[in-house]
Design a protein around this motif. Structure first.
Motif, mmCIF file in Angstrom:
data_model
loop_
_atom_site.group_PDB
_atom_site.id
_atom_site.type_symbol
_atom_site.label_atom_id
_atom_site.label_comp_id
_atom_site.label_asym_id
_atom_site.label_seq_id
_atom_site.Cartn_x
_atom_site.Cartn_y
_atom_site.Cartn_z
ATOM 1 N N ALA A 173 0.801 -1.235 0.000
ATOM 2 C CA ALA A 173 0.000 0.000 0.000
ATOM 3 C C ALA A 173 0.830 1.281 0.000
ATOM 4 C CB ALA A 173 -0.951 -0.008 1.200
ATOM 5 N N ILE A 174 1.718 1.364 -0.983
ATOM 6 C CA ILE A 174 2.571 2.549 -1.082
ATOM 7 C C ILE A 174 1.900 3.608 -1.938
ATOM 8 C CG2 ILE A 174 4.769 3.350 -2.091
ATOM 9 C CD1 ILE A 174 4.750 1.838 0.607
ATOM 10 N N GLY A 175 1.875 4.836 -1.472
ATOM 11 C CA GLY A 175 1.367 5.952 -2.262
ATOM 12 C C GLY A 175 2.267 6.128 -3.482
ATOM 13 N N LEU A 176 1.666 6.166 -4.677
ATOM 14 C CA LEU A 176 2.471 6.327 -5.901
ATOM 15 C C LEU A 176 1.970 7.507 -6.724
ATOM 16 C CD1 LEU A 176 3.229 2.666 -7.044
ATOM 17 C CD2 LEU A 176 4.829 4.344 -6.125
ATOM 18 N N ASN A 177 1.648 8.586 -6.027
ATOM 19 C CA ASN A 177 1.339 9.841 -6.701
ATOM 20 C C ASN A 177 2.479 10.130 -7.688
ATOM 21 O OD1 ASN A 177 1.538 12.717 -7.107
ATOM 22 N ND2 ASN A 177 0.058 12.977 -5.458
ATOM 23 N N PRO A 178 2.149 10.425 -8.970
ATOM 24 C CA PRO A 178 3.226 10.623 -9.959
ATOM 25 C C PRO A 178 4.219 11.724 -9.575
ATOM 26 C CG PRO A 178 1.035 10.813 -10.984
ATOM 27 C CD PRO A 178 0.808 10.538 -9.536
ATOM 28 N N THR A 179 3.782 12.679 -8.753
ATOM 29 C CA THR A 179 4.722 13.737 -8.349
ATOM 30 C C THR A 179 5.704 13.244 -7.281
ATOM 31 O OG1 THR A 179 3.207 14.627 -6.653
ATOM 32 C CG2 THR A 179 3.072 15.604 -8.859
ATOM 33 N N ARG A 180 5.582 11.959 -6.890
ATOM 34 C CA ARG A 180 6.478 11.397 -5.861
ATOM 35 C C ARG A 180 7.220 10.140 -6.340
ATOM 36 N NH1 ARG A 180 4.757 12.287 -0.623
ATOM 37 N NH2 ARG A 180 6.666 11.227 0.022
ATOM 38 N N THR A 203 8.119 -5.165 -8.900
ATOM 39 C CA THR A 203 6.780 -5.297 -9.473
ATOM 40 C C THR A 203 5.791 -4.476 -8.659
ATOM 41 O OG1 THR A 203 6.612 -7.401 -8.305
ATOM 42 C CG2 THR A 203 7.024 -7.528 -10.657
ATOM 43 N N PHE A 204 4.833 -3.916 -9.374
ATOM 44 C CA PHE A 204 3.801 -3.064 -8.768
ATOM 45 C C PHE A 204 2.519 -3.864 -8.797
ATOM 46 C CE2 PHE A 204 6.359 0.795 -8.859
ATOM 47 C CZ PHE A 204 7.316 0.465 -9.808
ATOM 48 N N GLU A 205 2.085 -4.358 -7.640
ATOM 49 C CA GLU A 205 0.937 -5.268 -7.592
ATOM 50 C C GLU A 205 -0.283 -4.536 -7.025
ATOM 51 O OE1 GLU A 205 2.523 -8.570 -5.326
ATOM 52 O OE2 GLU A 205 4.111 -8.918 -6.791
ATOM 53 N N ASN A 206 -1.486 -5.009 -7.443
ATOM 54 C CA ASN A 206 -2.752 -4.456 -6.921
ATOM 55 C C ASN A 206 -2.828 -2.931 -7.025
ATOM 56 O OD1 ASN A 206 -3.597 -7.031 -6.095
ATOM 57 N ND2 ASN A 206 -2.341 -6.832 -4.239
ATOM 58 N N ARG A 207 -2.523 -2.396 -8.182
ATOM 59 C CA ARG A 207 -2.640 -0.937 -8.345
ATOM 60 C C ARG A 207 -4.075 -0.510 -8.080
ATOM 61 N NH1 ARG A 207 1.347 2.051 -10.994
ATOM 62 N NH2 ARG A 207 2.977 0.836 -12.016
ATOM 63 N N ARG A 208 -4.270 0.525 -7.282
ATOM 64 C CA ARG A 208 -5.617 0.952 -6.909
ATOM 65 C C ARG A 208 -5.570 2.408 -6.441
ATOM 66 N NH1 ARG A 208 -2.876 -2.257 -3.366
ATOM 67 N NH2 ARG A 208 -2.919 -1.750 -1.145
ATOM 68 N N GLU A 209 -6.730 2.958 -6.083
ATOM 69 C CA GLU A 209 -6.764 4.318 -5.546
ATOM 70 C C GLU A 209 -7.264 4.269 -4.115
ATOM 71 O OE1 GLU A 209 -8.537 8.499 -7.064
ATOM 72 O OE2 GLU A 209 -7.009 7.464 -8.205
ATOM 73 N N GLU A 210 -6.583 4.949 -3.198
ATOM 74 C CA GLU A 210 -7.051 5.023 -1.807
ATOM 75 C C GLU A 210 -6.970 6.468 -1.350
ATOM 76 O OE1 GLU A 210 -4.941 2.243 0.766
ATOM 77 O OE2 GLU A 210 -5.751 0.532 -0.338
ATOM 78 N N GLY A 211 -8.077 6.996 -0.847
ATOM 79 C CA GLY A 211 -8.098 8.375 -0.336
ATOM 80 C C GLY A 211 -7.634 9.394 -1.367
ATOM 81 N N GLY A 212 -7.991 9.173 -2.644
ATOM 82 C CA GLY A 212 -7.634 10.137 -3.682
ATOM 83 C C GLY A 212 -6.195 10.039 -4.158
ATOM 84 N N GLU A 213 -5.436 9.049 -3.689
ATOM 85 C CA GLU A 213 -4.042 8.909 -4.124
ATOM 86 C C GLU A 213 -3.854 7.520 -4.746
ATOM 87 O OE1 GLU A 213 -1.255 10.982 -3.669
ATOM 88 O OE2 GLU A 213 -2.264 12.606 -2.617
ATOM 89 N N PRO A 214 -3.111 7.415 -5.868
ATOM 90 C CA PRO A 214 -2.814 6.092 -6.429
ATOM 91 C C PRO A 214 -1.890 5.301 -5.489
ATOM 92 C CG PRO A 214 -1.712 7.824 -7.694
ATOM 93 C CD PRO A 214 -2.542 8.502 -6.651
ATOM 94 N N VAL A 215 -2.178 4.003 -5.366
ATOM 95 C CA VAL A 215 -1.473 3.160 -4.399
ATOM 96 C C VAL A 215 -1.168 1.811 -5.059
ATOM 97 C CG1 VAL A 215 -2.007 1.789 -2.300
ATOM 98 C CG2 VAL A 215 -2.436 4.238 -2.317
ATOM 99 N N ALA A 216 -0.068 1.153 -4.681
ATOM 100 C CA ALA A 216 0.210 -0.225 -5.137
ATOM 101 C C ALA A 216 1.042 -0.930 -4.063
ATOM 102 C CB ALA A 216 0.965 -0.222 -6.459
ATOM 103 N N ASP A 217 1.087 -2.280 -4.156
ATOM 104 C CA ASP A 217 2.005 -3.049 -3.308
ATOM 105 C C ASP A 217 3.288 -3.236 -4.129
ATOM 106 O OD1 ASP A 217 -0.225 -3.263 -1.666
ATOM 107 O OD2 ASP A 217 -0.818 -5.187 -2.544
#
Ligand code: S3P
Length: 450
Positions: A266-273, A288-302
Protein backbone atom coordinates in the motif's frame (compact mmCIF):
# COMPACT_ATOMS: atom_id res chain seq x y z
CA UNK A 1 12.34 18.42 19.72
CA UNK A 2 15.60 20.02 18.77
CA UNK A 3 17.98 17.12 18.39
CA UNK A 4 19.61 17.65 21.80
CA UNK A 5 19.55 13.93 22.60
CA UNK A 6 22.65 11.79 23.01
CA UNK A 7 23.92 10.39 19.67
CA UNK A 8 22.78 6.84 18.96
CA UNK A 9 25.55 5.01 17.06
CA UNK A 10 24.40 2.00 15.02
CA UNK A 11 26.17 -0.49 12.75
CA UNK A 12 24.74 -2.44 9.80
CA UNK A 13 26.27 -5.91 9.38
CA UNK A 14 26.36 -7.49 5.93
CA UNK A 15 25.55 -10.98 4.71
CA UNK A 16 21.91 -11.49 5.68
CA UNK A 17 19.18 -11.75 3.04
CA UNK A 18 16.05 -9.65 3.66
CA UNK A 19 12.75 -11.45 3.32
CA UNK A 20 9.20 -10.57 4.29
CA UNK A 21 6.72 -7.72 4.41
CA UNK A 22 7.66 -4.17 5.38
CA UNK A 23 4.66 -2.02 6.41
CA UNK A 24 6.22 1.44 6.30
CA UNK A 25 4.58 4.37 8.12
CA UNK A 26 2.26 7.07 6.82
CA UNK A 27 3.32 9.73 4.37
CA UNK A 28 5.16 12.61 6.01
CA UNK A 29 4.04 15.29 3.56
CA UNK A 30 0.39 14.29 3.80
CA UNK A 31 0.56 13.96 7.60
CA UNK A 32 1.77 17.56 8.05
CA UNK A 33 -0.93 18.81 5.69
CA UNK A 34 -3.69 16.76 7.36
CA UNK A 35 -2.92 18.43 10.72
CA UNK A 36 -2.59 21.94 9.31
CA UNK A 37 -5.69 21.78 7.10
CA UNK A 38 -7.59 20.10 9.92
CA UNK A 39 -6.65 23.05 12.15
CA UNK A 40 -7.91 25.49 9.49
CA UNK A 41 -11.26 23.73 9.03
CA UNK A 42 -14.26 24.33 11.27
CA UNK A 43 -15.08 21.19 13.25
CA UNK A 44 -13.61 17.73 13.68
CA UNK A 45 -11.13 16.17 11.24
CA UNK A 46 -10.21 12.49 11.84
CA UNK A 47 -6.93 11.11 10.52
CA UNK A 48 -5.90 7.46 10.20
CA UNK A 49 -2.38 6.33 9.44
CA UNK A 50 -0.80 9.62 10.54
CA UNK A 51 2.99 9.36 10.64
CA UNK A 52 3.96 9.56 14.31
CA UNK A 53 7.47 10.74 13.54
CA UNK A 54 8.97 13.65 15.45
CA UNK A 55 8.56 16.08 12.53
CA UNK A 56 4.81 15.51 12.46
CA UNK A 57 4.47 15.50 16.26
CA UNK A 58 6.16 18.93 16.24
CA UNK A 59 3.55 20.16 13.75
CA UNK A 60 0.78 18.74 15.98
CA UNK A 61 2.22 20.69 18.93
CA UNK A 62 2.40 23.83 16.78
CA UNK A 63 -1.26 23.49 15.78
CA UNK A 64 -2.18 23.32 19.49
CA UNK A 65 -0.12 26.44 20.10
CA UNK A 66 -2.18 28.25 17.42
CA UNK A 67 -5.41 27.23 19.18
CA UNK A 68 -6.52 23.97 17.53
CA UNK A 69 -7.24 20.86 19.59
CA UNK A 70 -5.17 17.90 18.45
CA UNK A 71 -5.44 14.52 20.15
CA UNK A 72 -4.79 10.87 19.52
CA UNK A 73 -7.87 8.71 20.10
CA UNK A 74 -7.04 5.03 19.69
CA UNK A 75 -5.86 4.53 16.11
CA UNK A 76 -7.01 7.96 14.99
CA UNK A 77 -5.82 11.52 15.38
CA UNK A 78 -8.59 14.03 15.93
CA UNK A 79 -8.22 17.72 15.12
CA UNK A 80 -10.75 20.36 16.14
CA UNK A 81 -10.02 23.24 13.80
CA UNK A 82 -10.44 26.96 14.36
CA UNK A 83 -11.32 27.97 10.77
CA UNK A 84 -9.35 29.99 8.21
CA UNK A 85 -8.19 33.19 9.88
CA UNK A 86 -8.96 31.68 13.30
CA UNK A 87 -5.40 31.03 14.51
CA UNK A 88 -4.66 32.48 17.96
CA UNK A 89 -1.32 34.08 18.78
CA UNK A 90 0.99 31.44 20.30
CA UNK A 91 2.16 32.14 23.85
CA UNK A 92 5.64 30.74 23.23
CA UNK A 93 8.21 30.10 20.51
CA UNK A 94 7.17 27.46 17.94
CA UNK A 95 9.89 24.78 17.76
CA UNK A 96 9.59 22.85 14.49
CA UNK A 97 12.53 20.59 15.37
CA UNK A 98 14.09 19.19 12.19
CA UNK A 99 11.20 19.91 9.84
CA UNK A 100 11.48 22.29 6.89
CA UNK A 101 8.01 21.25 5.75
CA UNK A 102 6.53 21.95 9.19
CA UNK A 103 8.01 25.42 9.62
CA UNK A 104 7.44 26.61 6.04
CA UNK A 105 3.85 25.43 5.79
CA UNK A 106 2.96 26.82 9.21
CA UNK A 107 4.51 30.19 8.37
CA UNK A 108 2.24 30.25 5.32
CA UNK A 109 -0.82 29.22 7.31
CA UNK A 110 -0.39 32.10 9.82
CA UNK A 111 0.99 34.82 7.50
CA UNK A 112 -2.39 36.32 6.60
CA UNK A 113 -3.77 36.41 10.16
CA UNK A 114 -2.92 39.46 12.34
CA UNK A 115 -0.84 37.55 14.91
CA UNK A 116 2.87 37.29 15.60
CA UNK A 117 4.79 34.04 15.99
CA UNK A 118 8.45 33.21 16.49
CA UNK A 119 9.81 30.00 14.95
CA UNK A 120 12.92 27.99 15.67
CA UNK A 121 14.25 24.49 15.13
CA UNK A 122 17.25 22.23 15.61
CA UNK A 123 20.77 23.02 14.36
CA UNK A 124 19.93 21.57 10.93
CA UNK A 125 16.74 23.61 10.50
CA UNK A 126 18.42 26.78 11.78
CA UNK A 127 20.89 26.52 8.87
CA UNK A 128 18.20 26.24 6.18
CA UNK A 129 16.97 29.18 4.05
CA UNK A 130 13.58 30.66 4.96
CA UNK A 131 13.74 33.65 2.56
CA UNK A 132 12.22 31.42 -0.12
CA UNK A 133 8.94 31.48 1.86
CA UNK A 134 9.11 34.81 3.65
CA UNK A 135 9.70 36.74 0.40
CA UNK A 136 6.47 35.56 -1.27
CA UNK A 137 4.64 35.86 2.08
CA UNK A 138 5.70 39.53 2.25
CA UNK A 139 3.63 40.11 -0.93
CA UNK A 140 0.53 39.35 1.18
CA UNK A 141 1.70 42.02 3.66
CA UNK A 142 3.37 39.73 6.22
CA UNK A 143 6.74 40.73 7.70
CA UNK A 144 9.55 38.45 8.84
CA UNK A 145 12.53 39.20 11.06
CA UNK A 146 15.12 36.44 11.15
CA UNK A 147 18.83 35.91 11.46
CA UNK A 148 21.31 36.80 8.73
CA UNK A 149 20.50 35.05 5.44
CA UNK A 150 16.84 34.53 6.36
CA UNK A 151 17.62 31.87 8.98
CA UNK A 152 15.69 30.78 12.08
CA UNK A 153 14.94 31.84 14.77
CA UNK A 154 12.55 34.11 12.94
CA UNK A 155 9.51 36.16 13.93
CA UNK A 156 6.67 36.44 11.45
CA UNK A 157 4.11 39.22 11.80
CA UNK A 158 0.95 38.22 9.95
CA UNK A 159 -0.73 40.70 7.60
CA UNK A 160 -3.65 42.68 9.08
CA UNK A 161 -5.21 43.43 5.66
CA UNK A 162 -3.80 40.72 3.41
CA UNK A 163 -3.76 41.14 -0.35
CA UNK A 164 -4.13 38.23 -2.75
CA UNK A 165 -0.91 37.33 -4.54
CA UNK A 166 0.17 36.13 -7.98
CA UNK A 167 3.63 34.59 -7.77
CA UNK A 168 5.84 32.43 -10.01
CA UNK A 169 8.05 30.12 -7.95
CA UNK A 170 11.77 30.80 -8.30
CA UNK A 171 12.73 27.41 -6.79
CA UNK A 172 10.95 24.12 -7.53
CA UNK A 173 9.55 23.64 -4.02
CA UNK A 174 6.28 22.15 -2.85
CA UNK A 175 6.91 23.72 0.54
CA UNK A 176 7.01 27.23 -0.93
CA UNK A 177 4.03 26.53 -3.20
CA UNK A 178 2.06 25.19 -0.22
CA UNK A 179 3.00 28.11 2.06
CA UNK A 180 1.61 30.54 -0.54
CA UNK A 181 -1.60 28.54 -1.06
CA UNK A 182 -2.17 28.28 2.70
CA UNK A 183 -1.59 32.03 3.09
CA UNK A 184 -3.99 32.62 0.17
CA UNK A 185 -6.74 30.90 2.14
CA UNK A 186 -7.11 33.96 4.35
CA UNK A 187 -6.60 36.66 1.70
CA UNK A 188 -9.68 38.00 -0.13
CA UNK A 189 -9.92 37.12 -3.84
CA UNK A 190 -7.76 34.73 -5.80
CA UNK A 191 -4.15 33.81 -5.02
CA UNK A 192 -2.21 32.23 -7.87
CA UNK A 193 1.02 30.25 -7.73
CA UNK A 194 2.82 29.36 -10.94
CA UNK A 195 5.25 26.48 -11.09
CA UNK A 196 7.50 25.64 -14.03
CA UNK A 197 8.33 22.16 -12.74
CA UNK A 198 5.61 20.01 -11.19
CA UNK A 199 6.29 19.43 -7.48
CA UNK A 200 4.28 17.20 -5.14
CA UNK A 201 0.63 18.22 -5.32
CA UNK A 202 -0.76 16.96 -2.00
CA UNK A 203 -1.77 20.46 -0.87
CA UNK A 204 -3.83 20.99 -4.01
CA UNK A 205 -5.52 17.59 -3.74
CA UNK A 206 -6.24 18.01 -0.04
CA UNK A 207 -7.50 21.60 -0.35
CA UNK A 208 -10.01 20.29 -2.88
CA UNK A 209 -11.03 17.56 -0.41
CA UNK A 210 -11.52 20.17 2.34
CA UNK A 211 -13.85 22.11 0.01
CA UNK A 212 -11.63 25.01 -1.05
CA UNK A 213 -12.16 26.48 -4.50
CA UNK A 214 -9.01 25.57 -6.37
CA UNK A 215 -8.34 25.66 -10.13
CA UNK A 216 -5.32 24.27 -11.90
CA UNK A 217 -4.51 25.14 -15.52
CA UNK A 218 -1.48 25.21 -17.80
CA UNK A 219 -0.40 28.79 -18.54
CA UNK A 220 2.44 30.29 -20.60
CA UNK A 221 4.86 30.23 -17.62
CA UNK A 222 3.85 26.81 -16.27
CA UNK A 223 1.19 25.24 -14.12
CA UNK A 224 -1.08 27.88 -12.55
CA UNK A 225 -2.75 26.98 -9.28
CA UNK A 226 -5.45 29.40 -8.17
CA UNK A 227 -7.09 29.30 -4.75
CA UNK A 228 -10.00 31.51 -3.70
CA UNK A 229 -9.58 33.03 -0.26
CA UNK A 230 -11.83 32.86 2.78
CA UNK A 231 -13.54 29.51 2.15
CA UNK A 232 -15.15 27.62 4.99
CA UNK A 233 -13.05 24.46 5.00
CA UNK A 234 -15.10 21.35 5.77
CA UNK A 235 -13.54 18.88 8.20
CA UNK A 236 -12.50 15.57 6.65
CA UNK A 237 -11.81 11.90 7.32
CA UNK A 238 -8.33 11.31 6.02
CA UNK A 239 -6.55 8.00 5.34
CA UNK A 240 -2.84 8.72 5.03
CA UNK A 241 -1.19 6.41 2.47
CA UNK A 242 2.17 4.83 3.31
CA UNK A 243 5.15 6.99 2.46
CA UNK A 244 6.93 6.23 -0.85
CA UNK A 245 9.98 8.06 0.46
CA UNK A 246 10.18 5.74 3.49
CA UNK A 247 9.34 2.67 1.35
CA UNK A 248 12.42 3.49 -0.72
CA UNK A 249 14.69 2.16 2.05
CA UNK A 250 13.40 -1.43 2.38
CA UNK A 251 12.73 -1.56 -1.39
CA UNK A 252 16.27 -0.52 -2.30
CA UNK A 253 17.70 -2.80 0.39
CA UNK A 254 15.77 -5.70 -1.21
CA UNK A 255 17.31 -4.88 -4.59
CA UNK A 256 20.95 -4.81 -3.44
CA UNK A 257 21.20 -7.36 -0.60
CA UNK A 258 21.77 -10.79 -2.21
CA UNK A 259 18.97 -13.33 -1.80
CA UNK A 260 16.33 -10.78 -0.77
CA UNK A 261 12.64 -10.46 -1.55
CA UNK A 262 10.73 -7.67 0.17
CA UNK A 263 7.06 -6.72 -0.16
CA UNK A 264 6.08 -3.18 0.83
CA UNK A 265 2.27 -2.95 0.88
CA UNK A 266 0.00 0.00 0.00
CA UNK A 267 2.57 2.55 -1.08
CA UNK A 268 1.37 5.95 -2.26
CA UNK A 269 2.47 6.33 -5.90
CA UNK A 270 1.34 9.84 -6.70
CA UNK A 271 3.23 10.62 -9.96
CA UNK A 272 4.72 13.74 -8.35
CA UNK A 273 6.48 11.40 -5.86
CA UNK A 274 7.29 8.27 -7.89
CA UNK A 275 10.43 9.27 -9.84
CA UNK A 276 12.69 6.91 -7.88
CA UNK A 277 10.66 3.87 -8.87
CA UNK A 278 10.81 4.79 -12.56
CA UNK A 279 14.58 5.24 -12.26
CA UNK A 280 15.04 1.88 -10.53
CA UNK A 281 13.11 0.14 -13.32
CA UNK A 282 15.39 1.86 -15.87
CA UNK A 283 18.40 0.51 -13.95
CA UNK A 284 17.08 -3.02 -14.41
CA UNK A 285 15.59 -3.52 -10.94
CA UNK A 286 13.35 -6.53 -10.39
CA UNK A 287 10.46 -4.48 -9.06
CA UNK A 288 6.78 -5.30 -9.47
CA UNK A 289 3.80 -3.06 -8.77
CA UNK A 290 0.94 -5.27 -7.59
CA UNK A 291 -2.75 -4.46 -6.92
CA UNK A 292 -2.64 -0.94 -8.35
CA UNK A 293 -5.62 0.95 -6.91
CA UNK A 294 -6.76 4.32 -5.55
CA UNK A 295 -7.05 5.02 -1.81
CA UNK A 296 -8.10 8.37 -0.34
CA UNK A 297 -7.63 10.14 -3.68
CA UNK A 298 -4.04 8.91 -4.12
CA UNK A 299 -2.81 6.09 -6.43
CA UNK A 300 -1.47 3.16 -4.40
CA UNK A 301 0.21 -0.23 -5.14
CA UNK A 302 2.01 -3.05 -3.31
CA UNK A 303 5.68 -3.06 -4.25
CA UNK A 304 7.72 -6.25 -4.49
CA UNK A 305 11.50 -5.91 -4.75
CA UNK A 306 13.78 -8.87 -5.46
CA UNK A 307 17.57 -8.92 -5.38
CA UNK A 308 18.79 -7.58 -8.71
CA UNK A 309 22.38 -8.58 -9.42
CA UNK A 310 22.77 -6.85 -12.79
CA UNK A 311 21.77 -3.22 -12.18
CA UNK A 312 23.06 -0.66 -14.71
CA UNK A 313 24.00 2.97 -14.01
CA UNK A 314 21.72 5.51 -15.67
CA UNK A 315 21.48 9.23 -16.38
CA UNK A 316 18.60 10.62 -14.31
CA UNK A 317 16.88 13.40 -16.31
CA UNK A 318 16.90 16.74 -14.44
CA UNK A 319 13.17 17.21 -15.07
CA UNK A 320 12.54 14.15 -12.90
CA UNK A 321 14.34 15.66 -9.90
CA UNK A 322 11.29 17.15 -8.17
CA UNK A 323 9.46 13.80 -8.20
CA UNK A 324 12.30 12.05 -6.35
CA UNK A 325 14.06 14.88 -4.54
CA UNK A 326 14.19 13.04 -1.20
CA UNK A 327 15.31 9.78 -2.81
CA UNK A 328 18.71 10.80 -4.24
CA UNK A 329 20.61 9.64 -1.13
CA UNK A 330 19.23 6.09 -1.35
CA UNK A 331 19.46 6.13 -5.16
CA UNK A 332 23.17 6.94 -4.82
CA UNK A 333 23.52 3.78 -2.70
CA UNK A 334 21.79 1.63 -5.32
CA UNK A 335 24.00 3.31 -7.96
CA UNK A 336 27.09 2.15 -6.05
CA UNK A 337 25.95 -1.47 -6.57
CA UNK A 338 25.19 -0.96 -10.31
CA UNK A 339 27.60 -1.36 -13.23
CA UNK A 340 28.90 1.98 -14.58
CA UNK A 341 28.20 5.59 -13.66
CA UNK A 342 24.89 7.04 -12.51
CA UNK A 343 24.67 10.73 -13.43
CA UNK A 344 22.33 13.01 -11.45
CA UNK A 345 21.90 16.58 -12.73
CA UNK A 346 19.65 19.51 -11.83
CA UNK A 347 19.79 18.67 -8.13
CA UNK A 348 20.96 21.95 -6.56
CA UNK A 349 18.10 21.67 -4.03
CA UNK A 350 19.87 18.68 -2.41
CA UNK A 351 22.38 21.12 -0.95
CA UNK A 352 19.72 22.84 1.23
CA UNK A 353 17.91 19.82 2.69
CA UNK A 354 18.31 18.59 6.30
CA UNK A 355 22.01 18.45 5.32
CA UNK A 356 23.93 19.13 2.12
CA UNK A 357 22.94 15.72 0.82
CA UNK A 358 25.43 15.62 -2.07
CA UNK A 359 28.34 16.33 0.26
CA UNK A 360 27.00 14.02 2.99
CA UNK A 361 26.48 11.05 0.65
CA UNK A 362 29.79 11.65 -1.15
CA UNK A 363 31.47 11.25 2.26
CA UNK A 364 29.54 8.04 3.02
CA UNK A 365 30.20 6.51 -0.40
CA UNK A 366 33.90 7.43 -0.43
CA UNK A 367 34.31 5.96 3.06
CA UNK A 368 32.85 2.73 1.59
CA UNK A 369 35.33 2.72 -1.31
CA UNK A 370 33.06 4.19 -4.00
CA UNK A 371 34.23 6.95 -6.35
CA UNK A 372 32.00 10.07 -6.49
CA UNK A 373 32.34 13.28 -8.52
CA UNK A 374 30.30 16.35 -7.63
CA UNK A 375 29.53 19.90 -8.74
CA UNK A 376 27.14 22.63 -7.55
CA UNK A 377 24.02 20.95 -8.98
CA UNK A 378 25.19 17.54 -10.19
CA UNK A 379 26.95 14.41 -9.00
CA UNK A 380 28.11 11.14 -10.47
CA UNK A 381 28.41 7.84 -8.59
CA UNK A 382 30.74 5.32 -10.22
CA UNK A 383 29.06 1.98 -9.61
CA UNK A 384 31.13 -1.01 -8.56
CA UNK A 385 28.55 -3.70 -9.40
CA UNK A 386 26.88 -6.27 -7.13
CA UNK A 387 29.32 -7.46 -4.47
CA UNK A 388 31.75 -4.66 -5.43
CA UNK A 389 31.28 -2.26 -2.51
CA UNK A 390 33.73 -2.69 0.35
CA UNK A 391 31.92 -0.65 3.02
CA UNK A 392 33.68 -0.53 6.34
CA UNK A 393 33.40 3.22 6.92
CA UNK A 394 31.77 5.38 9.55
CA UNK A 395 29.08 7.74 8.27
CA UNK A 396 28.32 11.14 9.78
CA UNK A 397 24.57 11.54 9.65
CA UNK A 398 24.52 15.36 10.19
CA UNK A 399 21.03 15.46 11.80
CA UNK A 400 19.68 13.99 8.54
CA UNK A 401 17.40 10.95 8.75
CA UNK A 402 17.79 10.04 5.08
CA UNK A 403 21.59 10.05 5.27
CA UNK A 404 21.45 7.75 8.31
CA UNK A 405 19.08 5.25 6.66
CA UNK A 406 20.95 5.32 3.33
CA UNK A 407 24.30 4.62 5.01
CA UNK A 408 22.85 1.69 6.98
CA UNK A 409 21.32 0.14 3.83
CA UNK A 410 24.68 0.49 2.11
CA UNK A 411 26.22 -1.35 5.04
CA UNK A 412 23.78 -4.27 4.76
CA UNK A 413 24.74 -4.84 1.10
CA UNK A 414 28.49 -4.17 1.41
CA UNK A 415 31.31 -6.61 2.23
CA UNK A 416 32.34 -5.04 5.57
CA UNK A 417 29.22 -3.27 6.87
CA UNK A 418 28.84 0.37 7.79
CA UNK A 419 28.41 2.33 11.01
CA UNK A 420 26.60 5.62 11.56
CA UNK A 421 27.60 8.07 14.28
CA UNK A 422 23.96 8.89 15.10
CA UNK A 423 20.83 7.00 14.07
CA UNK A 424 18.69 9.31 16.29
CA UNK A 425 17.48 11.52 13.39
CA UNK A 426 15.70 8.53 11.81
CA UNK A 427 12.91 9.11 14.36
CA UNK A 428 11.90 12.29 12.52
CA UNK A 429 10.34 10.34 9.62
CA UNK A 430 10.58 6.58 10.25
CA UNK A 431 10.73 5.71 13.97
CA UNK A 432 10.12 1.99 13.25
CA UNK A 433 12.98 1.74 10.72
CA UNK A 434 15.41 -0.39 12.76
CA UNK A 435 12.69 -2.76 14.01
CA UNK A 436 11.18 -3.17 10.57
CA UNK A 437 14.56 -3.85 8.93
CA UNK A 438 15.46 -6.30 11.70
CA UNK A 439 12.16 -8.13 11.14
CA UNK A 440 13.19 -8.58 7.50
CA UNK A 441 16.45 -10.18 8.65
CA UNK A 442 18.82 -7.21 8.76
CA UNK A 443 21.46 -7.14 11.48
CA UNK A 444 21.72 -3.69 13.06
CA UNK A 445 23.82 -3.48 16.21
CA UNK A 446 24.20 -0.65 18.72
CA UNK A 447 27.58 1.09 18.56
CA UNK A 448 29.69 2.03 15.59
CA UNK A 449 32.60 -0.38 15.87
CA UNK A 450 33.05 -2.59 12.87
C1 S3P B 1 8.07 18.47 0.95
C2 S3P B 1 8.68 19.08 -0.12
C3 S3P B 1 10.09 18.85 -0.49
C4 S3P B 1 10.66 17.61 0.20
C5 S3P B 1 10.28 17.54 1.66
C6 S3P B 1 8.77 17.49 1.80
C7 S3P B 1 6.66 18.78 1.23
O1 S3P B 1 10.84 19.96 -0.07
O2 S3P B 1 12.06 17.59 0.08
O3 S3P B 1 10.83 16.40 2.27
O4 S3P B 1 6.02 18.04 2.01
O5 S3P B 1 6.15 19.75 0.66
P1 S3P B 1 11.02 21.27 -1.01
O6 S3P B 1 9.70 21.95 -1.09
O7 S3P B 1 12.04 22.11 -0.30
O8 S3P B 1 11.49 20.75 -2.32
Amino acid sequence: MSGHGQPVPLTARPGHALRGTAPVPGDKSISHRALILGALAVGETRIRGLLEGQDVLDTAAAMRAFGAQVEREGQEWVVHGVGTGGFAEPADVIDCGNSGTGVRLIMGAMATTPITATFTGDASLRRRPMGRVTEPLSLFGARAYGREGGRLPMTVVGARDPLPVRHALTVPSAQVKSAILLAGLNAPGQTVVIEREATRDHTERMLKGFGAEIHIADGPEGREIAVTGRPELRPQRIEVPRDPSSAAFPVCAGLIVPGSEVLVPAIGLNPTRAGLYQTLVEMGADLTFENRREEGGEPVADLRARFSGALRGVEVPPERAASMIDEYPILSVVAAFAEGPTVMRGVRELRVKESDRIEAMAQVLRAAGVEVEEGPDWWIVHGRGAGGVRGGGLAQTRLDHRIAMSALILGLASREGMGVDDAGPIATSFPAFAGLMTDLGAVLEPGDER
